[in-house]
Design a protein around this motif. Structure first.
Motif, PDB file in Angstrom:
ATOM      1  N   SER A   1     -54.687 -21.332  44.452  1.00 24.72           N
ATOM      2  CA  SER A   1     -54.046 -21.711  43.190  1.00 24.72           C
ATOM      3  C   SER A   1     -54.521 -20.816  42.053  1.00 24.72           C
ATOM      4  O   SER A   1     -55.645 -20.277  42.091  1.00 24.72           O
ATOM      5  N   LEU A   2     -53.662 -20.675  41.058  1.00 29.60           N
ATOM      6  CA  LEU A   2     -53.994 -20.008  39.807  1.00 29.60           C
ATOM      7  C   LEU A   2     -53.274 -20.723  38.686  1.00 29.60           C
ATOM      8  O   LEU A   2     -52.203 -21.318  38.906  1.00 29.60           O
ATOM      9  N   ARG A   3     -53.832 -20.657  37.482  1.00 28.08           N
ATOM     10  CA  ARG A   3     -53.135 -21.157  36.317  1.00 28.08           C
ATOM     11  C   ARG A   3     -53.004 -20.036  35.294  1.00 28.08           C
ATOM     12  O   ARG A   3     -54.007 -19.507  34.828  1.00 28.08           O
ATOM     13  N   LEU A   4     -51.786 -19.709  34.962  1.00 26.19           N
ATOM     14  CA  LEU A   4     -51.511 -18.714  33.940  1.00 26.19           C
ATOM     15  C   LEU A   4     -51.354 -19.399  32.584  1.00 26.19           C
ATOM     16  O   LEU A   4     -50.857 -20.527  32.508  1.00 26.19           O
ATOM     17  N   SER A   5     -51.772 -18.699  31.547  1.00 24.59           N
ATOM     18  CA  SER A   5     -51.598 -19.179  30.184  1.00 24.59           C
ATOM     19  C   SER A   5     -50.822 -18.148  29.379  1.00 24.59           C
ATOM     20  O   SER A   5     -50.915 -16.947  29.645  1.00 24.59           O
ATOM     21  N   CYS A   6     -50.090 -18.640  28.390  1.00 26.76           N
ATOM     22  CA  CYS A   6     -49.356 -17.765  27.482  1.00 26.76           C
ATOM     23  C   CYS A   6     -49.570 -18.295  26.070  1.00 26.76           C
ATOM     24  O   CYS A   6     -49.090 -19.377  25.726  1.00 26.76           O
ATOM     25  N   ALA A   7     -50.313 -17.534  25.284  1.00 22.32           N
ATOM     26  CA  ALA A   7     -50.609 -17.931  23.914  1.00 22.32           C
ATOM     27  C   ALA A   7     -49.620 -17.271  22.959  1.00 22.32           C
ATOM     28  O   ALA A   7     -49.430 -16.053  23.016  1.00 22.32           O
TER      29      ALA A   7
ATOM     30  N   PHE B   1     -44.980 -24.693  41.831  1.00 24.68           N
ATOM     31  CA  PHE B   1     -45.356 -24.294  40.476  1.00 24.68           C
ATOM     32  C   PHE B   1     -44.980 -25.388  39.485  1.00 24.68           C
ATOM     33  O   PHE B   1     -43.956 -26.075  39.659  1.00 24.68           O
ATOM     34  N   THR B   2     -45.787 -25.530  38.441  1.00 21.90           N
ATOM     35  CA  THR B   2     -45.505 -26.485  37.381  1.00 21.90           C
ATOM     36  C   THR B   2     -45.670 -25.796  36.033  1.00 21.90           C
ATOM     37  O   THR B   2     -46.741 -25.245  35.749  1.00 21.90           O
ATOM     38  N   ILE B   3     -44.639 -25.866  35.211  1.00 21.97           N
ATOM     39  CA  ILE B   3     -44.692 -25.293  33.869  1.00 21.97           C
ATOM     40  C   ILE B   3     -44.991 -26.412  32.877  1.00 21.97           C
ATOM     41  O   ILE B   3     -44.513 -27.545  33.038  1.00 21.97           O
ATOM     42  N   SER B   4     -45.794 -26.105  31.873  1.00 25.44           N
ATOM     43  CA  SER B   4     -46.121 -27.080  30.842  1.00 25.44           C
ATOM     44  C   SER B   4     -46.462 -26.339  29.561  1.00 25.44           C
ATOM     45  O   SER B   4     -46.609 -25.113  29.562  1.00 25.44           O
TER      46      SER B   4
ATOM     47  N   ASN C   1     -50.144 -23.963  20.726  1.00 26.13           N
ATOM     48  CA  ASN C   1     -49.150 -22.871  20.865  1.00 26.13           C
ATOM     49  C   ASN C   1     -49.324 -22.142  22.191  1.00 26.13           C
ATOM     50  O   ASN C   1     -49.272 -20.897  22.241  1.00 26.13           O
ATOM     51  N   THR C   2     -49.530 -22.877  23.222  1.00 24.11           N
ATOM     52  CA  THR C   2     -49.821 -22.282  24.530  1.00 24.11           C
ATOM     53  C   THR C   2     -48.952 -22.910  25.616  1.00 24.11           C
ATOM     54  O   THR C   2     -48.752 -24.123  25.626  1.00 24.11           O
ATOM     55  N   MET C   3     -48.456 -22.059  26.495  1.00 19.69           N
ATOM     56  CA  MET C   3     -47.686 -22.493  27.656  1.00 19.69           C
ATOM     57  C   MET C   3     -48.485 -22.165  28.918  1.00 19.69           C
ATOM     58  O   MET C   3     -49.259 -21.198  28.922  1.00 19.69           O
ATOM     59  N   TYR C   4     -48.286 -22.955  29.951  1.00 19.18           N
ATOM     60  CA  TYR C   4     -49.035 -22.766  31.187  1.00 19.18           C
ATOM     61  C   TYR C   4     -48.097 -22.704  32.387  1.00 19.18           C
ATOM     62  O   TYR C   4     -46.983 -23.223  32.363  1.00 19.18           O
ATOM     63  N   LEU C   5     -48.594 -22.070  33.438  1.00 22.60           N
ATOM     64  CA  LEU C   5     -47.910 -22.101  34.727  1.00 22.60           C
ATOM     65  C   LEU C   5     -48.962 -22.371  35.783  1.00 22.60           C
ATOM     66  O   LEU C   5     -49.780 -21.491  36.089  1.00 22.60           O
TER      67      LEU C   5
END
Length: 121
Positions: free
Chosen positions: A17-23, A68-71, A77-81
């Motif tokens: 597993s990995l979790r990506l972040s988008c700020a 995958f789960t998007i949130s 102000n951050t999105m995750y995958l």
């Protein structure tokens, strides 16, 4: 103008597993739909998942559904995958993107620089 910065990529074994972040920074807005795309070597950039500002609506590519789960956390102000049960075919550069309008149509106006995800078999 909006700036998007991804993080969280790396090397993982198949099944991991990995979790990506988008700020996001700049002129962020409650009108924004945000999403994830990916591009494997020699291939086109493909849609992965998207989410509305409220989080009430999400959309996934068939290839990642159930894995995958998007949130998003609007206070940060951050999105995750969240990516589970990763497969070698998930190897790609992952990009986050943002747009005005609906989750189902319209082009994405803003893009991050990408983060590499590599899944070994």
């Amino acid at each position: 103008h909006v700036q998007l910065v991804e993080s969280g990529g790396g090397l993982v074994q198949a099944g991991g597993s990995l979790r990506l972040s988008c700020a996001a920074s700049g002129r962020t807005s409650s009108m924004f739909v945000t999403g994830w795309f990916r591009q494997a070597p020699g291939k086109n950039r493909d849609f992965v998942a998207a989410i509305t500002y409220s989080g009430d609506n999400t959309n996934y590519a068939d290839s990642v559904k159930e894995r995958f789960t998007i949130s998003r956390d609007n206070a940060k102000n951050t999105m995750y995958l969240q990516m589970n049960n990763l497969k070698p075919e998930d190897t790609a550069i992952y990009y986050c993107a943002a747009k005005f309008g609906t989750i189902w149509s319209g082009a994405y106006n803003y893009w991050g620089q990408g983060t590499q995800v590599t899944v070994s078999s």
